[in-house]
Design a protein around this motif. Structure first.
Motif, PDB file in Angstrom:
ATOM      1  N   VAL A 102     -22.304  55.180  -7.564  1.00 37.06           N
ATOM      2  CA  VAL A 102     -21.052  54.411  -7.523  1.00 37.06           C
ATOM      3  C   VAL A 102     -21.326  52.987  -7.029  1.00 37.06           C
ATOM      4  CG1 VAL A 102     -18.896  54.246  -6.201  1.00 37.06           C
ATOM      5  CG2 VAL A 102     -19.552  56.416  -7.296  1.00 37.06           C
ATOM      6  N   LEU A 103     -22.098  52.897  -5.936  1.00 34.30           N
ATOM      7  CA  LEU A 103     -22.377  51.567  -5.376  1.00 34.30           C
ATOM      8  C   LEU A 103     -23.170  50.716  -6.375  1.00 34.30           C
ATOM      9  CD1 LEU A 103     -21.972  49.866  -2.790  1.00 34.30           C
ATOM     10  CD2 LEU A 103     -24.233  50.642  -2.046  1.00 34.30           C
ATOM     11  N   GLU A 104     -24.152  51.336  -7.021  1.00 32.38           N
ATOM     12  CA  GLU A 104     -24.954  50.579  -7.997  1.00 32.38           C
ATOM     13  C   GLU A 104     -24.120  50.154  -9.199  1.00 32.38           C
ATOM     14  OE1 GLU A 104     -29.240  52.723  -6.944  1.00 32.38           O
ATOM     15  OE2 GLU A 104     -27.980  53.540  -8.542  1.00 32.38           O
ATOM     16  N   ALA A 111     -23.568  41.641  -2.364  1.00 34.44           N
ATOM     17  CA  ALA A 111     -22.896  42.396  -3.437  1.00 34.44           C
ATOM     18  C   ALA A 111     -22.503  43.780  -2.925  1.00 34.44           C
ATOM     19  CB  ALA A 111     -23.815  42.514  -4.648  1.00 34.44           C
ATOM     20  N   GLU A 112     -23.365  44.381  -2.101  1.00 34.27           N
ATOM     21  CA  GLU A 112     -23.055  45.716  -1.562  1.00 34.27           C
ATOM     22  C   GLU A 112     -21.885  45.644  -0.578  1.00 34.27           C
ATOM     23  OE1 GLU A 112     -27.418  47.832  -2.090  1.00 34.27           O
ATOM     24  OE2 GLU A 112     -26.814  47.148  -0.097  1.00 34.27           O
ATOM     25  N   ASP A 113     -21.864  44.603   0.240  1.00 35.04           N
ATOM     26  CA  ASP A 113     -20.743  44.458   1.185  1.00 35.04           C
ATOM     27  C   ASP A 113     -19.425  44.316   0.420  1.00 35.04           C
ATOM     28  OD1 ASP A 113     -22.458  44.623   3.273  1.00 35.04           O
ATOM     29  OD2 ASP A 113     -22.498  42.464   3.716  1.00 35.04           O
ATOM     30  N   LEU A 163     -24.083  46.082  -9.955  1.00 32.71           N
ATOM     31  CA  LEU A 163     -24.970  45.695 -11.074  1.00 32.71           C
ATOM     32  C   LEU A 163     -24.609  44.310 -11.635  1.00 32.71           C
ATOM     33  CD1 LEU A 163     -27.263  46.973 -12.868  1.00 32.71           C
ATOM     34  CD2 LEU A 163     -25.456  47.489 -14.506  1.00 32.71           C
ATOM     35  N   ALA A 164     -23.367  44.157 -12.059  1.00 30.82           N
ATOM     36  CA  ALA A 164     -22.992  42.877 -12.684  1.00 30.82           C
ATOM     37  C   ALA A 164     -22.994  41.717 -11.683  1.00 30.82           C
ATOM     38  CB  ALA A 164     -21.640  43.003 -13.373  1.00 30.82           C
ATOM     39  N   PRO A 165     -22.447  41.900 -10.467  1.00 37.29           N
ATOM     40  CA  PRO A 165     -22.524  40.777  -9.518  1.00 37.29           C
ATOM     41  C   PRO A 165     -23.967  40.313  -9.278  1.00 37.29           C
ATOM     42  CG  PRO A 165     -20.927  42.371  -8.734  1.00 37.29           C
ATOM     43  CD  PRO A 165     -21.585  42.980  -9.944  1.00 37.29           C
ATOM     44  N   ILE A 166     -24.908  41.271  -9.156  1.00 36.81           N
ATOM     45  CA  ILE A 166     -26.300  40.891  -8.880  1.00 36.81           C
ATOM     46  C   ILE A 166     -26.938  40.229 -10.103  1.00 36.81           C
ATOM     47  CG2 ILE A 166     -28.630  41.803  -8.436  1.00 36.81           C
ATOM     48  CD1 ILE A 166     -27.287  43.950  -6.637  1.00 36.81           C
ATOM     49  N   TRP A 167     -26.748  40.836 -11.286  1.00 31.28           N
ATOM     50  CA  TRP A 167     -27.494  40.358 -12.456  1.00 31.28           C
ATOM     51  C   TRP A 167     -26.786  39.253 -13.219  1.00 31.28           C
ATOM     52  CZ3 TRP A 167     -32.435  41.347 -12.623  1.00 31.28           C
ATOM     53  CH2 TRP A 167     -32.909  42.452 -11.902  1.00 31.28           C
ATOM     54  N   VAL A 168     -25.463  39.266 -13.201  1.00 36.23           N
ATOM     55  CA  VAL A 168     -24.725  38.235 -13.946  1.00 36.23           C
ATOM     56  C   VAL A 168     -24.355  37.078 -13.025  1.00 36.23           C
ATOM     57  CG1 VAL A 168     -22.688  37.748 -15.366  1.00 36.23           C
ATOM     58  CG2 VAL A 168     -23.820  39.989 -15.530  1.00 36.23           C
ATOM     59  N   ARG A 169     -23.810  37.408 -11.853  1.00 33.01           N
ATOM     60  CA  ARG A 169     -23.363  36.360 -10.931  1.00 33.01           C
ATOM     61  C   ARG A 169     -24.471  35.882  -9.984  1.00 33.01           C
ATOM     62  NH1 ARG A 169     -17.404  36.562 -10.434  1.00 33.01           N
ATOM     63  NH2 ARG A 169     -16.953  35.596 -12.435  1.00 33.01           N
TER      64      ARG A 169
END
Ligand SMILES: Nc1ncnc2c1ncn2[C@@H]1O[C@H](COP(=O)(O)OP(=O)(O)OP(=O)(O)O)[C@@H](O)[C@H]1O
Length: 264
Positions: free
Chosen positions: A116-118, A135-137, A122-128
């Motif tokens: 769920v967390l991943e 991103a986890e927070d 995913l998009a915030p880390i790789w796209v943004r």
């Protein structure tokens, strides 16, 4: 504001507290699937902060319309302007619009092999390009908002349908969208799970999010929508406040639809 946006800024209902700014502007839009004319002469202005429910019989073009708003479907004529950006074949504009617009689907569309967390990071880390920890927070904050922080390390297959749909909503919110599109988000859920997803959507509506929801949940429409749009055979047949729409429908097609779904 573009000329197009400015010229239509006054033709939609303006409710107290609603922004003057235009979030979405659709003019004379037509779409075909091959020879099939699926959307006909669509005109629609959505103000920032407005909550719209799109209703209508099966096959009337509701999903196709909202999928055109983030270019999951391509229109062939007319204009769609989202947050001031016109959707054309220009991939840069499409990417910009998609980064402003979140979408929640009937079948959740979570990645089954990610937790769920991943799914949420995913998009915030790789796209943004957001740092992983940040991103986890953020993801945990949204999982708390949708009331399932304790599921963060599970996989989608270990969750109920209602929980998966709330993850899908949290995942969209992690991209900090300005507009949220919902395509029948409760249609695939067992009855006892529908309420928990609708409650999440109601809470989101209360934050002032601009929302377009294709749904058969007319109770939700009555409780939350600023405007109900009724589609039939690829056209917007009628649009009005929920009160007027349900109590004083104008067209025969709307009356027939309401009599079928509400039984009166
Ligand atoms: N990719 C496609 N290719 C060809 N025809 C399609 C495609 N997607 C949808 N259609 C057709 O376009 C019409 C509108 O479909 P759409 O899914 O937008 O309707 P809808 O109002 O959302 O229906 P429902 O409430 O059943 O989901 C239907 O007749 C459908 O069969």
């Amino acid at each position: 504001m573009s000329d197009l946006t400015a010229s239509y800024a006054t033709d939609t209902p303006h409710l107290p507290g609603m922004s003057d700014e235009i979030a979405i502007e659709i003019r004379d839009m037509n779409k075909w699937y091959g020879d099939f004319h699926v959307l006909r002469d669509i005109d629609l202005t959505v103000r920032r902060g407005e909550r719209i429910v799109i209703a209508g019989p099966s096959g009337s073009g509701k999903s196709t319309l909202i999928r055109c708003i983030n270019r999951l479907e391509e229109h062939q004529a007319g204009q769609i302007v989202v947050d001031g950006i016109e959707l054309t074949s220009d991939i840069k504009n499409i990417d910009k619009v998609r980064s402003e617009v979140g979408m929640v689907f009937q079948h959740f569309n979570l990645f089954p092999h990610l937790t769920v967390l991943e799914n949420c990071t995913l998009a915030p880390i790789w796209v943004r390009k957001v740092p992983k920890r940040q991103a986890e927070d953020t993801a945990m904050q949204y999982l708390e908002k949708v009331r399932i922080p304790e599921q963060a390390n599970k996989y989608p297959g270990q969750l109920s349908g209602g929980q998966q749909q709330r993850v899908a909503i949290a995942r969209s919110l992690c991209m900090e969208p300005k507009i949220m599109l919902f395509d029948e988000p409760t249609s695939a859920l067992d009855p006892e799970m529908i309420k928990e997803v609708l409650d999440t959507m109601i809470e989101l509506a209360e934050t002032g999010m601009t929302m377009l929801c294709v749904t058969h949940e007319m109770g939700f429409a009555q409780a939350v929508a600023d405007r109900v749009i009724f589609m039939d055979q690829g056209q917007i047949v009628e649009q009005n406040s929920p009160q007027e729409f349900f109590n004083n429908p104008k067209s025969d097609r709307t009356k027939l639809f309401l009599s079928q779904i509400l039984g009166h």
